[in-house]
Design a protein around this motif. Structure first.
Motif, PDB file in Angstrom:
ATOM      1  N   GLN A 145      15.829 -21.470  49.324  1.00  0.00           N
ATOM      2  CA  GLN A 145      14.433 -21.122  49.539  1.00  0.00           C
ATOM      3  C   GLN A 145      14.276 -20.655  50.983  1.00  0.00           C
ATOM      4  O   GLN A 145      14.533 -21.418  51.913  1.00  0.00           O
ATOM      5  CB  GLN A 145      13.540 -22.329  49.280  1.00  0.00           C
ATOM      6  N   ARG A 189       8.248 -21.999  51.827  1.00  0.00           N
ATOM      7  CA  ARG A 189       9.433 -22.616  51.212  1.00  0.00           C
ATOM      8  C   ARG A 189       9.183 -23.026  49.767  1.00  0.00           C
ATOM      9  O   ARG A 189      10.089 -23.038  48.955  1.00  0.00           O
ATOM     10  CB  ARG A 189       9.863 -23.837  52.023  1.00  0.00           C
ATOM     11  N   GLY A 207       7.495 -18.941  48.154  1.00  0.00           N
ATOM     12  CA  GLY A 207       7.857 -17.609  48.624  1.00  0.00           C
ATOM     13  C   GLY A 207       6.686 -16.773  49.077  1.00  0.00           C
ATOM     14  O   GLY A 207       6.857 -15.594  49.396  1.00  0.00           O
ATOM     15  N   VAL A 249      12.276 -16.825  45.765  1.00  0.00           N
ATOM     16  CA  VAL A 249      12.777 -18.054  46.367  1.00  0.00           C
ATOM     17  C   VAL A 249      14.261 -18.229  46.066  1.00  0.00           C
ATOM     18  O   VAL A 249      14.871 -19.230  46.456  1.00  0.00           O
ATOM     19  CB  VAL A 249      11.989 -19.294  45.869  1.00  0.00           C
ATOM     20  N   GLY A 267       5.735 -20.437  42.876  1.00  0.00           N
ATOM     21  CA  GLY A 267       6.372 -19.136  42.815  1.00  0.00           C
ATOM     22  C   GLY A 267       6.643 -18.627  41.418  1.00  0.00           C
ATOM     23  O   GLY A 267       7.345 -17.619  41.244  1.00  0.00           O
TER      24      GLY A 267
END
Length: 572
Positions: A20, A25, A28, A39, A456
């Protein structure tokens, strides 16, 4: 092939299978730019190699074949119709022999377009890779297309040669394009066929004048389900990078003794990228069906111990509805859904019926070379049942307010814009459509309404053009279709807009009832109304024998809209 070592992990959790990046983190997402980054990141051993100037599609795929010692025994293809087995060694020789014949006997050169009109066959991958091997441009078309549609595509792409199944040749006669048949008819001693070239041409070295990564590899035709079909130009760089992503995806989710079933048509980007090219990079076996038939699919799973099926939502719905027990499909371990949205209701029903089978959705367009998102593990897929997964490494996205152009944060719906290694070069000969679809800074406007969650994962709501505008509200047909399909007496369904003087548009449902069902319009309307806001409810129902769909499983809404273009009989 082990999967856990294929990804870098920079987190403290040593079990993590992917890296990531430092920004966002968790998901993304970069709030400063409004961009969602993948990620996931490939390890150093599996970095994409766009900087290799001599790496074209065919050269890359052939370089991934099993070693000569393994290729003579490793089965590449099995034909369900004839039970013919083709090893990787035989496939390699056929590709090079056909490439030799096309180049030396028929004069096909780098940059020439070769139009392909054929259903799936064990020769289809050979044709594709042979054409690409000599630097020619592949242009496959749907054999279900009419003579008029074929004529439009031929005029658009301007092929030097066509390759067609014998039963499709008549559609090409009016175009005047020289045509090579795949197999010579028994009563025709004069025609030269693909089989003849493979049998009679000794394989020679590939031409030294190789394509560059930016050169056109293929012209594919968009489905045109909501508009006029366009020629999508994909480059060698597009295919090579997507082949690498698919190769590592297959390797982290399967083993080399797995058997894949192909009934997805290879003229479609899903079938071409996965079965016509991609799987050969992983050395697995593909069982090939010429055309889809549900009972034949079940028979193939039982006979060949199929472990993986890349499918489309109507096939998954069929598995949910069928009476389990007539065939032994216990070998099945994984089903991947793509080409059209799969509803949470159908996904949940599938997992309940087949708890031992992994079900994962993916997302891609012809304009993204068939790939953009995927799931790394089945645990992730189960935790996000309505999602199409995480962005592939190298891909990034924005969710854009269609009216203001503002890039939106997680959980806000807007149009999906994408960048990545698979993004098309252009629409062939259509600068206006290209400019309308690809921004000056390289973002592809997908036309899909979507949102990302805070981890994400991407969720596709519907096509923006297919949204129904009812009294100022937007109604997504896919949401209503998912509810309809959850009814035990409904086999299939589609929802389209119907023009209405008072509301602008109302949702009209086309419904396929089960054989013994006596379901009425009122019952269907009340069933949906009990589960949605008042403005979303279905206002009219037409019962139909079958929902028209493309070969990839997409609903052909244009046909249904034409059917519904009549005065509304009652206000509901």
């Amino acid at each position: 092939m082990s999967g856990e070592g294929e990804w870098i992990s920079t987190s403290e959790d040593e079990q993590s299978t992917y890296h990531q990046p430092s920004f966002g983190r968790k998901n993304g997402y970069d709030p400063e730019t409004g961009i969602y980054h993948s990620v996931l990141q490939l390890s150093e051993n599996h970095k994409m190699t766009s900087d290799c100037p001599d790496l074209d599609t065919a050269k890359f795929v052939l370089s991934q074949f099993p070693s000569p010692a393994q290729a003579s025994s490793q089965i590449a293809l099995i034909d369900t119709a004839s039970n013919q087995n083709i090893t990787y060694a035989q496939l390699n020789r056929s590709i090079l022999s056909l490439a030799t014949g096309l180049y030396h006997a028929l004069g096909v050169r780098k940059g020439d377009v070769v139009f392909v009109l054929s259903p799936n066959s064990v020769m289809y991958p050979t044709i594709c890779l042979a054409v690409l091997s000599i630097g020619a441009i592949l242009s496959p078309s749907n054999p279900l297309n009419t003579e008029s549609e074929i004529g439009k595509q031929v005029r658009l792409s301007g092929p030097k040669l066509a390759i067609a199944a014998p039963e499709e040749v008549h559609k090409l006669v009016p175009t005047g394009v020289p045509t090579l048949v795949t197999t010579r008819p028994k009563d025709d001693e004069k025609s030269v066929s693909v089989e003849d070239l493979i049998e009679n041409c000794d394989p020679l070295e590939l031409p030294k004048d190789r394509p560059m990564p930016s050169d056109t590899a293929a012209i594919l035709y968009s489905s045109g389900t909501t508009g006029v079909s366009k020629g999508v130009v994909l480059t060698h760089a597009n295919f090579v990078e997507i082949m690498k992503l698919l190769k590592y995806y297959v390797e982290i989710t399967s083993s080399q003794d797995d058997v894949f079933l192909c009934f997805i048509p290879m003229f479609h980007v899903y079938g071409l990228a996965f079965f016509g090219l991609g799987l050969f990079c992983s050395g697995v076996t593909t069982v090939l069906m010429q055309k889809f038939d549900f009972e034949a699919m079940l028979e193939a799973i039982q006979t060949h111990k199929i472990s993986h099926i890349p499918a489309v939502p109507p096939v998954i719905l069929g598995l949910v509805k069928y009476n389990k027990g007539s065939h032994d499909i216990s070998s099945l371990r994984s089903v991947t859904s793509g080409a059209a949205p799969l509803s949470k209701e159908v996904a949940d029903a599938f997992q309940e019926k087949f708890p031992w089978v992994e079900l994962k959705q993916g997302y891609g367009l012809t304009e993204t070379t068939g790939a953009a998102t995927f799931f790394v593990t089945n645990k992730e897929a189960k935790a996000h049942p309505s999602s199409v997964g995480l962005l592939f490494p190298g891909f990034s996205a924005k969710v854009v307010n269609h009216e203001t152009g503002e890039a939106l944060p997680p959980f806000k719906e807007g149009e999906l814009w994408m960048k990545g290694p698979g993004i098309m070069k252009e629409y062939f000969g259509n600068e206006e459509a290209t400019t309308a679809t690809i921004t000056k800074d390289g973002w592809l406007k997908t036309g899909d309404l979507c949102y990302f969650d805070n981890e994400g994962y991407l969720y596709i709501v519907d096509r923006i053009k297919e949204l129904i505008k009812h009294n100022g509200y937007q109604v997504a047909p896919a949401e209503l279709e998912a509810i309809l399909l959850s009814h035990h007496e409904i086999l299939d369904a589609a929802v389209v807009p119907l023009e209405d003087e008072e509301a602008g548009q109302i949702p009209l449902a086309y419904v396929v009832r089960a054989a013994s069902s006596s379901l009425t319009q009122d019952q269907v309307i009340h069933f949906v109304a009990s589960q949605v806001a008042p403005y979303k409810k279905v206002r009219r129902v037409n019962f139909i024998n079958a929902i028209p769909r493309s070969a990839a499983g997409k609903i052909l809404r244009k046909e249904l809209v034409l059917q519904s273009n009549q005065p509304l009989l009652s206000k509901l």
